[in-house]
Write a protein that holds these residues in place. Structure first.
Motif, PDB file in Angstrom:
ATOM      1  N   MET A   1      40.354  -0.332   5.858  1.00 36.81           N
ATOM      2  CA  MET A   1      40.220   0.717   4.854  1.00 36.81           C
ATOM      3  C   MET A   1      38.847   0.705   4.199  1.00 36.81           C
ATOM      4  O   MET A   1      38.506   1.608   3.433  1.00 36.81           O
ATOM      5  N   ILE A   2      38.047  -0.327   4.461  1.00 35.84           N
ATOM      6  CA  ILE A   2      36.685  -0.395   3.943  1.00 35.84           C
ATOM      7  C   ILE A   2      35.748   0.126   5.023  1.00 35.84           C
ATOM      8  O   ILE A   2      35.642  -0.465   6.101  1.00 35.84           O
ATOM      9  N   GLY A   3      35.090   1.232   4.748  1.00 34.05           N
ATOM     10  CA  GLY A   3      34.164   1.822   5.706  1.00 34.05           C
ATOM     11  C   GLY A   3      32.728   1.637   5.257  1.00 34.05           C
ATOM     12  O   GLY A   3      32.433   1.598   4.055  1.00 34.05           O
ATOM     13  N   ILE A   4      31.822   1.516   6.206  1.00 31.43           N
ATOM     14  CA  ILE A   4      30.391   1.356   5.923  1.00 31.43           C
ATOM     15  C   ILE A   4      29.655   2.519   6.567  1.00 31.43           C
ATOM     16  O   ILE A   4      29.757   2.734   7.778  1.00 31.43           O
ATOM     17  N   LYS A   5      28.927   3.277   5.755  1.00 32.56           N
ATOM     18  CA  LYS A   5      28.168   4.427   6.246  1.00 32.56           C
ATOM     19  C   LYS A   5      26.679   4.175   6.057  1.00 32.56           C
ATOM     20  O   LYS A   5      26.246   3.779   4.980  1.00 32.56           O
ATOM     21  N   LYS A   6      25.919   4.390   7.112  1.00 31.14           N
ATOM     22  CA  LYS A   6      24.483   4.157   7.076  1.00 31.14           C
ATOM     23  C   LYS A   6      23.754   5.481   6.858  1.00 31.14           C
ATOM     24  O   LYS A   6      24.000   6.459   7.577  1.00 31.14           O
ATOM     25  N   VAL A   7      22.863   5.496   5.866  1.00 31.59           N
ATOM     26  CA  VAL A   7      22.088   6.699   5.546  1.00 31.59           C
ATOM     27  C   VAL A   7      20.617   6.312   5.492  1.00 31.59           C
ATOM     28  O   VAL A   7      20.248   5.343   4.815  1.00 31.59           O
ATOM     29  N   GLN A   8      19.780   7.047   6.195  1.00 33.49           N
ATOM     30  CA  GLN A   8      18.359   6.747   6.218  1.00 33.49           C
ATOM     31  C   GLN A   8      17.707   7.154   4.898  1.00 33.49           C
ATOM     32  O   GLN A   8      18.086   8.134   4.269  1.00 33.49           O
ATOM     33  N   GLY A   9      16.703   6.363   4.514  1.00 38.52           N
ATOM     34  CA  GLY A   9      15.965   6.658   3.287  1.00 38.52           C
ATOM     35  C   GLY A   9      16.458   5.825   2.126  1.00 38.52           C
ATOM     36  O   GLY A   9      17.629   5.483   2.042  1.00 38.52           O
ATOM     37  N   GLY A  10      15.536   5.465   1.223  1.00 36.93           N
ATOM     38  CA  GLY A  10      15.920   4.698   0.050  1.00 36.93           C
ATOM     39  C   GLY A  10      15.822   3.205   0.294  1.00 36.93           C
ATOM     40  O   GLY A  10      15.572   2.731   1.413  1.00 36.93           O
ATOM     41  N   ALA A  11      16.014   2.440  -0.778  1.00 33.99           N
ATOM     42  CA  ALA A  11      15.959   0.989  -0.706  1.00 33.99           C
ATOM     43  C   ALA A  11      17.363   0.417  -0.557  1.00 33.99           C
ATOM     44  O   ALA A  11      18.358   1.137  -0.692  1.00 33.99           O
ATOM     45  N   LEU A  12      17.441  -0.895  -0.311  1.00 33.79           N
ATOM     46  CA  LEU A  12      18.741  -1.542  -0.171  1.00 33.79           C
ATOM     47  C   LEU A  12      19.543  -1.449  -1.463  1.00 33.79           C
ATOM     48  O   LEU A  12      20.770  -1.315  -1.448  1.00 33.79           O
ATOM     49  N   GLU A  13      18.826  -1.524  -2.612  1.00 32.14           N
ATOM     50  CA  GLU A  13      19.518  -1.462  -3.896  1.00 32.14           C
ATOM     51  C   GLU A  13      20.085  -0.081  -4.193  1.00 32.14           C
ATOM     52  O   GLU A  13      20.833   0.082  -5.168  1.00 32.14           O
ATOM     53  N   ASP A  14      19.721   0.916  -3.386  1.00 29.30           N
ATOM     54  CA  ASP A  14      20.287   2.254  -3.565  1.00 29.30           C
ATOM     55  C   ASP A  14      21.688   2.360  -2.967  1.00 29.30           C
ATOM     56  O   ASP A  14      22.349   3.394  -3.113  1.00 29.30           O
ATOM     57  N   SER A  15      22.141   1.311  -2.291  1.00 30.87           N
ATOM     58  CA  SER A  15      23.503   1.309  -1.732  1.00 30.87           C
ATOM     59  C   SER A  15      24.511   1.396  -2.871  1.00 30.87           C
ATOM     60  O   SER A  15      24.273   0.910  -3.973  1.00 30.87           O
ATOM     61  N   MET A  16      25.629   2.020  -2.593  1.00 31.24           N
ATOM     62  CA  MET A  16      26.634   2.219  -3.633  1.00 31.24           C
ATOM     63  C   MET A  16      28.029   2.028  -3.047  1.00 31.24           C
ATOM     64  O   MET A  16      28.241   2.125  -1.830  1.00 31.24           O
ATOM     65  N   LEU A  17      28.955   1.723  -3.940  1.00 27.58           N
ATOM     66  CA  LEU A  17      30.357   1.595  -3.577  1.00 27.58           C
ATOM     67  C   LEU A  17      31.108   2.812  -4.082  1.00 27.58           C
ATOM     68  O   LEU A  17      31.039   3.144  -5.269  1.00 27.58           O
ATOM     69  N   VAL A  18      31.800   3.493  -3.186  1.00 23.03           N
ATOM     70  CA  VAL A  18      32.581   4.675  -3.534  1.00 23.03           C
ATOM     71  C   VAL A  18      34.042   4.279  -3.629  1.00 23.03           C
ATOM     72  O   VAL A  18      34.622   3.779  -2.658  1.00 23.03           O
ATOM     73  N   SER A  19      34.621   4.474  -4.783  1.00 23.33           N
ATOM     74  CA  SER A  19      36.038   4.148  -4.978  1.00 23.33           C
ATOM     75  C   SER A  19      36.888   5.281  -4.421  1.00 23.33           C
ATOM     76  O   SER A  19      37.527   6.044  -5.154  1.00 23.33           O
ATOM     77  N   GLY A  20      36.881   5.415  -3.139  1.00 26.87           N
ATOM     78  CA  GLY A  20      37.607   6.481  -2.466  1.00 26.87           C
ATOM     79  C   GLY A  20      37.237   6.484  -1.000  1.00 26.87           C
ATOM     80  O   GLY A  20      36.893   5.450  -0.430  1.00 26.87           O
ATOM     81  N   VAL A  21      37.276   7.650  -0.379  1.00 24.65           N
ATOM     82  CA  VAL A  21      36.927   7.793   1.034  1.00 24.65           C
ATOM     83  C   VAL A  21      35.652   8.616   1.127  1.00 24.65           C
ATOM     84  O   VAL A  21      35.553   9.684   0.513  1.00 24.65           O
ATOM     85  N   ALA A  22      34.672   8.127   1.860  1.00 29.89           N
ATOM     86  CA  ALA A  22      33.407   8.840   2.041  1.00 29.89           C
ATOM     87  C   ALA A  22      33.155   9.041   3.525  1.00 29.89           C
ATOM     88  O   ALA A  22      33.433   8.153   4.329  1.00 29.89           O
ATOM     89  N   PHE A  23      32.661  10.204   3.892  1.00 31.73           N
ATOM     90  CA  PHE A  23      32.282  10.438   5.281  1.00 31.73           C
ATOM     91  C   PHE A  23      31.057  11.321   5.320  1.00 31.73           C
ATOM     92  O   PHE A  23      30.796  12.113   4.415  1.00 31.73           O
ATOM     93  N   LYS A  24      30.281  11.149   6.377  1.00 31.78           N
ATOM     94  CA  LYS A  24      29.024  11.885   6.508  1.00 31.78           C
ATOM     95  C   LYS A  24      29.282  13.374   6.705  1.00 31.78           C
ATOM     96  O   LYS A  24      30.329  13.772   7.221  1.00 31.78           O
ATOM     97  N   LYS A  25      28.318  14.157   6.274  1.00 40.54           N
ATOM     98  CA  LYS A  25      28.395  15.598   6.490  1.00 40.54           C
ATOM     99  C   LYS A  25      28.408  15.882   7.987  1.00 40.54           C
ATOM    100  O   LYS A  25      27.588  15.377   8.741  1.00 40.54           O
ATOM    101  N   THR A  26      29.360  16.666   8.417  1.00 43.74           N
ATOM    102  CA  THR A  26      29.494  16.978   9.831  1.00 43.74           C
ATOM    103  C   THR A  26      28.706  18.238  10.174  1.00 43.74           C
ATOM    104  O   THR A  26      28.140  18.903   9.298  1.00 43.74           O
ATOM    105  N   PHE A  27      28.682  18.557  11.463  1.00 46.82           N
ATOM    106  CA  PHE A  27      28.003  19.788  11.903  1.00 46.82           C
ATOM    107  C   PHE A  27      28.661  21.002  11.246  1.00 46.82           C
ATOM    108  O   PHE A  27      29.882  21.122  11.199  1.00 46.82           O
ATOM    109  N   SER A  28      27.856  21.898  10.706  1.00 48.56           N
ATOM    110  CA  SER A  28      28.405  23.036   9.974  1.00 48.56           C
ATOM    111  C   SER A  28      27.634  24.301  10.317  1.00 48.56           C
ATOM    112  O   SER A  28      26.492  24.258  10.791  1.00 48.56           O
TER     113      SER A  28
END
Length: 329
Positions: free
Chosen positions: A162-189
């Motif tokens: 239930m713990i997912g890890i999403k990688k996003v380019q840009g920013g520093a390591l300290e910009d990482s955050m914990l989301v108290s919920g479900v997060a998913f990357k923006k899909t093709f739209s």
């Protein structure tokens, strides 16, 4: 053995492994390294399986178990050469195992679960220890707190998937955050996606395994018509089927539509006109994580959709993080 020996400890060095397709991997994690190596020797394959088991059960100490297993084999080789029966050596190792376990129980520190602060502090220390030899060792205090917070959000069964890890380019390591919920990357739209609302409160969520777009004709499909009117009937029937699905989804009360299969431009614009959010090609693991967190079920049809098969959440929001938009449930 020698491949992973120099990766052990905080002064361990990283290894770069290049596979047959030219993909390079840089890591000092024992399990990662032994998985990428092309091992042929039967005894070495056993050590690789030991590392995989350690990684699956504990998640740490893979390099240590490889070195320990290799050293045990090295030490018993001389006894084998002298004619000592393998059963005698195995019996000795089993006795040594019991002695080691007894000693560990003597020096073990008991976790006091009745004191949440002390328990959290001890868990953070354990998490920081495992990060000391990783690439993020300099930020181990930051990530150890994040890891503990993520685990504390789980229930008593501790379903780590239930713990997912999403990688996003840009920013520093300290910009990482914990989301108290479900997060998913923006899909093709498609274009109509930008017209959809980006924030909902207490919405109903429909999780689909349905394709909501006009399908192209298959290569092996053939329809023969005599006139333009018959061809138009075929086209109209296809549009009617799509609009019938979209109307049923709208009438069921769902405000957020998530599908594992594509959602086309017609459906995207249809939902946008009715203040509904949709996202297609959502990864299966994210869809199942959403189902477990928000309830409902993954639907393979839009007929007879009731509230019992729809999920719900307190807040649904899309935020811009780095170069990729991400939807948060």
């Amino acid at each position: 053995m020698d491949s992973v020996r120099t990766t052990l400890g905080p002064r361990g060095m990283d290894k770069m492994i290049v596979d047959g397709r030219g993909k390079a991997t840089i890591s000092n994690d024992g399990a990662t390294i032994v998985k990428l190596l092309d091992v042929v020797h039967p005894a070495a394959k056993t050590i690789v399986n030991i590392a995989k088991s350690q990684d699956a059960e504990v998640g740490d100490g893979t390099t240590s178990v490889v070195l320990l297993a290799g050293e045990f084999l090295k030490q018993c080789k001389s006894f084998i050469d002298e004619g000592v029966h393998p059963q005698v050596i195995i019996k000795s190792y089993r006795k040594a195992t019991h002695l080691a376990v007894d000693r560990i129980n003597e020096i073990a520190i008991k976790i006091k679960k009745d004191d949440p602060n002390e328990q959290r502090e001890l868990l953070e220390k354990c998490a920081a220890t495992t990060l000391s030899s990783k690439l993020i060792a300099n930020q181990k205090s930051f990530f150890s707190k994040m890891v503990v917070n993520a685990v504390m959000l789980l229930d008593e069964l501790l379903p780590l998937n239930m713990i997912g890890i999403k990688k996003v380019q840009g920013g520093a390591l300290e910009d990482s955050m914990l989301v108290s919920g479900v997060a998913f990357k923006k899909t093709f739209s498609y274009a109509g996606f930008e017209m959809q609302p980006k924030k909902y409160t207490n919405p109903k969520i429909a999780l689909l395994n349905i394709e909501l777009e006009l399908k192209a004709e298959r290569d092996n499909a053939e329809i023969r018509v005599d006139n333009v009117e018959e061809y138009q009937k075929v086209v109209d029937a296809e549009w009617n089927i799509l609009y019938d699905k979209l109307e049923k989804l709208h009438l069921c009360g769902a405000r957020v539509i998530l599908s594992k299969l594509p959602i086309g431009d017609v459906a995207t614009q249809y939902f946008a006109d009715r203040d509904m959010f949709c996202a297609g090609r959502v990864p299966d693991e994210d869809l199942r994580r959403t189902m477990k967190a928000c309830g409902g079920a993954i639907l393979s049809t839009v007929n007879n959709v009731t509230d019992s098969v729809l999920g719900t959440c307190e807040s649904f929001e899309e935020q811009q993080i780095g170069e990729i938009g991400r939807a948060h449930v």
